[in-house]
Design a protein around this motif. Structure first.
Motif, short mmCIF file in Angstrom:
data_model
loop_
_atom_site.label_atom_id
_atom_site.label_comp_id
_atom_site.label_asym_id
_atom_site.label_seq_id
_atom_site.Cartn_x
_atom_site.Cartn_y
_atom_site.Cartn_z
N MET A 66 0.84 -1.18 0.00
CA MET A 66 0.00 0.00 0.00
C MET A 66 0.88 1.24 0.00
N ARG A 67 0.51 2.21 -0.83
CA ARG A 67 1.28 3.44 -1.01
C ARG A 67 0.95 4.44 0.10
N GLY A 68 1.94 5.22 0.51
CA GLY A 68 1.69 6.27 1.50
C GLY A 68 2.91 7.15 1.70
N GLY A 69 2.69 8.33 2.22
CA GLY A 69 3.79 9.24 2.55
C GLY A 69 4.48 8.79 3.82
N VAL A 70 5.81 8.88 3.85
CA VAL A 70 6.57 8.42 5.01
C VAL A 70 7.70 9.40 5.31
N VAL A 71 8.17 9.33 6.56
CA VAL A 71 9.39 10.03 6.95
C VAL A 71 10.17 9.10 7.87
N GLY A 72 11.47 9.10 7.73
CA GLY A 72 12.31 8.26 8.58
C GLY A 72 13.77 8.46 8.27
#
Length: 337
Positions: free
Chosen positions: A71-77
């Motif tokens: 599933m696609r989504g915005g991420v930060v890490g």
């Protein structure tokens, strides 16, 4: 290095509301990084109304998520391993990724995220990632607010709406927010400085607008659709403007029925209605980041994040967007910072 990750994969396309068996949560072994790739250990996953669109095979602004795909989504890490020149371990990266605790990227759609003293990673990502530019360009470029005008904001306590209203106040507008529940309505007035709030769960939106905006509405920042949109549009002034970035009330609908005479009303009022996707303005994102960061550090714009712990709960958490259950920008805390 050999790694395993947890990831949500799209098993089937939802019909109506998202069902438990539409998405599967699995643990899988990842291949070794190839040259030009890097791996990001995800801190936060952004949940957005468009997630439901990506799950469908309807016409949309990018390819739908394939069945069986993450599933696609915005991420930060932070980068935990890299075989890409210019990307180093420990670097904070943000962009389009997957519902997973480790995301592998070649850099397309992913970029370093500046760390701004005084703004947390969650607040920066929750604001600058999607909702801040959506509010900024939608209101300023399309809404074109002028001092003394009346601006109505639907989903006003959500990620986009809270910022739209505050920018509207900075530009001299009278701002009326529509939100669900007394707590959200108090928040947008007492904390964010909206002039008035309408609780769509407890009062008739049209009657409230007649009371609060007897002379009509100049700008409707639209992201809800349905009866609320009808109530606002029917009270707009001649030559009113409507930035349109979402129709969340209909994303789980199995049939679409437009209100009778709706387009005739738009014609007779000479309304300007422009649909937009935030990526339309990608070349100018730096402009939005600069102004939003300045307003946030100066205390002129506040943002609220609704942070839900646990990647394993992402499927249940995303459903909050379609019932009004979130209060602020919805994020999943995948791994504590």
């Amino acid at each position: 290095m050999s790694m395993t990750r947890r990831v949500w994969r799209l098993a089937k396309r939802p019909v109506g509301d998202i069902a438990d068996d539409d998405l599967h949560f699995v643990t899988e072994t990842m291949p070794e990084l190839a040259d030009g790739e890097f791996a990001v250990w995800v801190n936060y996953l952004s949940l957005d109304p468009t997630n439901r669109i990506w799950m469908s095979d309807m016409e949309q602004y990018m390819p739908p998520v394939g069945l069986g795909d993450p599933m696609r989504g915005g991420v930060v890490g932070r980068v935990i391993a890299s075989r890409k020149e210019g990307v180093s371990e420990g670097q904070l990266m943000a962009g389009l990724g997957e519902w997973a605790d480790i995301v592998v990227s070649r850099g397309e759609g992913m970029a370093p995220m500046p760390e701004i003293p005084g703004i947390s990673v969650a607040a920066a990502f929750g604001t600058f990632g999607v909702v801040g530019p959506t509010a900024y360009f939608g209101l300023l470029d399309i809404g074109q607010p002028k001092p003394g005008e009346t601006l109505v904001v639907g989903a006003a306590a959500g990620g986009v709406g809270q910022i739209v209203g505050q920018i509207g106040k900075l530009k001299g507008c009278r701002v009326i927010g529509i939100a669900g529940g007394a707590d959200k309505c108090r928040y947008i007035v007492d904390e964010l400085g909206f002039d008035a709030a309408i609780d769509y769960k407890a009062e008739d939106v049209g009657a409230a607008l007649d009371r609060l905006a007897p002379d009509g509405v100049d700008i409707n920042f639209e992201q809800v659709g349905g009866p609320i949109m009808e109530a606002v549009v029917s009270r707009m002034k001649l030559f009113g403007r409507m930035p349109l970035c979402g129709m969340i009330s209909g994303y789980n609908a199995t049939s679409n029925a437009e209100p009778r005479g709706f387009w005739t009303l738009m014609l007779m009022r000479r309304l300007t209605v422009r649909g937009f996707i935030v990526t339309d303005f990608a070349p100018r994102f730096g402009e939005a980041f600069r102004d939003l960061a300045g307003w946030m550090l100066g205390g002129q714009v506040k943002t609220r994040q609704d942070i839900r712990p646990g990647l394993e709960h992402a499927r249940d958490s995303v459903k909050l967007l379609y019932s009004g259950g979130n209060f602020g920008k919805l994020l999943v805390e995948v791994t504590p910072e």
